[in-house]
Every structure is written in structure tokens, then in C-alpha cells.
Scaffold this active site. Structure first.
Site, PDB file in Angstrom:
ATOM      1  CD  GLU A 109      38.510  26.708  33.948  1.00  0.00           C
ATOM      2  OE1 GLU A 109      37.790  25.724  33.700  1.00  0.00           O
ATOM      3  OE2 GLU A 109      38.713  27.126  35.096  1.00  0.00           O
ATOM      4  CG  ASP A 166      40.892  26.884  37.602  1.00  0.00           C
ATOM      5  OD1 ASP A 166      39.891  27.615  37.452  1.00  0.00           O
ATOM      6  OD2 ASP A 166      40.839  25.644  37.541  1.00  0.00           O
ATOM      7  CB  ILE A 171      36.070  29.754  40.419  1.00  0.00           C
ATOM      8  CG1 ILE A 171      35.982  31.229  40.804  1.00  0.00           C
ATOM      9  CG2 ILE A 171      35.285  28.893  41.412  1.00  0.00           C
ATOM     10  CD1 ILE A 171      34.552  31.783  40.820  1.00  0.00           C
ATOM     11  CG  ASP A 172      40.180  23.703  40.584  1.00  0.00           C
ATOM     12  OD1 ASP A 172      39.569  23.167  39.645  1.00  0.00           O
ATOM     13  OD2 ASP A 172      40.928  23.079  41.354  1.00  0.00           O
ATOM     14  CB  THR A 193      32.966  25.993  38.224  1.00  0.00           C
ATOM     15  OG1 THR A 193      34.197  26.655  37.925  1.00  0.00           O
ATOM     16  CG2 THR A 193      31.819  26.932  37.918  1.00  0.00           C
ATOM     17  CG  ASP A 196      42.070  21.691  35.988  1.00  0.00           C
ATOM     18  OD1 ASP A 196      41.308  22.580  36.401  1.00  0.00           O
ATOM     19  OD2 ASP A 196      41.818  20.979  34.994  1.00  0.00           O
TER      20      ASP A 196
END
Length: 269
Positions: free
Chosen positions: A69, A85, A87-88, A90, A219
Site C-alpha cells: 500500500e 497491507d 495496517i488495514d 488505519t 485490501d
């Protein structure tokens, strides 16, 4: 490597990355910048966690491609690409809401969900300790427990639906209009703020349907692999691959009905 071995590698790296993300959350969050809008933020931890994952993969799988990302895509020579990702969720992370995840997937092909083949994935929630795993042809698990919901039947009026919204206020209003039309047909909605966890949540039985427009490949890459291995039907619009136009994951008994209603209610924009 077999898909199971790739899954185990994804798990090991995701668990390590999750520990780093959680440690940084406990130290306090620093917002690094906004992206598409003031609401769309990236933290210093996002960048640090992605750099950690990238470095581990460069050490262990140097011939593979990488698509993250924060850092974009890099092609490899092996035919495999890792889609990450760091930290999905955030915004949840920034607020201290314990619903965020590290998502690590490996796919065959380049960084395009319309053409790649998902091989293995891991989604780890650092706050809860939940670790979702899936490998093509090998099934899916949550903390070692087998996940399979492919033969579950739920009537639409009793279905619990998860969705997510855009960072754009105008886009959110459009999405809310679709939700308002659907709301009278289903049990209820949940909006939890992390697409990867929404995707695997159907596999875990937390919800029966998840759909979203506007997602990025990172995602849903790992979540799609895991959900499909758990018997969940995951597609885009009219049989296309899941992507920005639509990610729809549902119990097979619900999929067609929900898909057709979303089209009727204007999901194609």
C-alpha cells in the site's frame, strides 16, 4: 514452494509484523500524512511495518515481486507477487479501536487482481490475536480452527451485512443511499472499518455478506483467498474478479440475490 508452505511464510511474516504494529500503537500513533483526502491518513507505523515486511521477503524470497500500500509495486522474476497491507484500518488504529489488521497475500501473476491467481494469505488482527489463514486447495483456518461455511443457508431477511465506505464525503453519500435501500431487506448492517477483516469475517461467521466499492488490491487480496477456501463466494460485478468496482463475498446461498439487488440499487454507479 507449495501453497501450504507459502501460507506458513505469510503467517510467520504477518504475525511478526502484527507484533510490531501493536507495539507502535501502544507507544502512541504519529500521523505521517494524508493521502486522497484529509480523512485518508497514513501513520509512521504503516510505513515502518511495510518496510519490515518488504525486507523480510527480500531476504527470504528475493525473486518475488512486491506490491504494498505504501511503497507501490515491484516486479520479480519468479512469477509470484506478495500483496501487502501493513495496517488495514488505519483510522481504527489511530483511534485505538481494536479492529485493524496486517494482511499478507501471495499471488501468481502481476499486481492486478483481475489477472492474478491467489495462492495463499494471512490476515492477523494484532489487538485480538486472531490469525486467519488460507492456501489454495488447502482450506482456511482461524487460530487453527477450520473455517467452512459453503453449505450454510441463511434467508436474506436474516442476513447480517458488512460494508465499508469511501474517504470521499460525496462518495460516502452515494454508498449510504445503496445501504438505505438494502437495509429493509436484511437483518442489519455492520461497518467495522477494516476491509480485510470484513472479508474474512464472512468466513468466520461474524457476518453473512460483505460488499464494498472502491477497495484497493491490498485490501482484499489475502481475505479473498481465505474466504474462498472457507466456501464463501467472492466475486466482482457480473462474474468479474473482485476489484475496485465491487468486492462481494457472501454465503453461496445468498450471493446471487445480494448481487442482483446491489445492481438494482445502483452499485454500478
Amino acid at each position: 514452494m507449495s501453497t501450504r508452505e507459502l501460507q506458513d511464510l505469510a503467517r510467520d511474516i504477518a504475525v511478526e509484523a502484527a507484533a510490531l504494529a501493536r507495539a507502535r500503537r501502544e507507544e502512541g500513533v504519529r500521523i505521517a500524512q494524508s493521502k486522497s483526502s484529509p480523512e485518508d491518513i497514513v501513520t509512521a507505523a504503516d510505513r515502518e511495518v511495510e518496510a519490515f515486511v518488504r525486507s523480510r521477503l527480500a531476504e527470504l524470497r528475493p525473486a518475488d515481486g512486491f506490491f504494498g500500500e505504501e511503497g507501490g509495486a515491484e516486479s520479480g522474476s519468479s512469477g509470484l507477487t506478495w500483496v501487502v497491507d501493513p495496517i488495514d484500518g488505519t483510522v481504527n488504529y489511530a483511534y485505538g479501536i481494536p479492529n485493524y489488521a496486517v494482511s499478507v497475500a501471495v499471488v501468481e501473476g502481476e499486481a492486478d487482481p483481475h489477472t492474478w491467481t491467489g495462492l495463499a494469505g494471512a490476515v492477523v488482527n494484532p489487538a485480538s490475536g486472531e490469525t486467519y489463514l488460507g492456501a489454495r486447495g488447502e482450506g482456511a483456518t482461524l487460530n487453527g480452527r477450520t473455517l467452512h461455511r459453503g453449505d450454510v443457508h441463511v434467508d436474506l431477511n436474516l442476513a447480517l451485512v458488512a460494508t465499508g465506505f469511501s474517504y470521499s464525503a460525496e462518495r460516502r453519500m452515494w454508498q449510504t443511499g445503496i445501504m438505505q435501500q438494502m437495509m429493509g431487506r436484511v437483518r442489519d448492517y455492520r461497518r467495522m472499518g477494516a476491509a480485510s477483516l470484513d472479508g474474512v469475517g464472512v468466513a468466520a461467521g461474524y457476518t453473512d455478506v460483505y460488499y464494498e466499492v472502491g477497495t484497493k488490491p491490498w485490501d482484499h487480496a489475502a481475505a479473498t483467498i481465505i474466504a474462498r477456501e472457507a466456501g464463501i463466494r467472492v466475486e466482482g460485478i457480473r462474474g468479474a474478479a473482485p476489484g475496485a468496482e465491487l468486492v462481494l463475498g457472501a454465503l453461496p446461498s445468498l450471493f446471487d440475490e445480494v448481487h442482483d439487488l446491489l445492481i438494482e440499487f445502483g452499485i454500478e454507479g
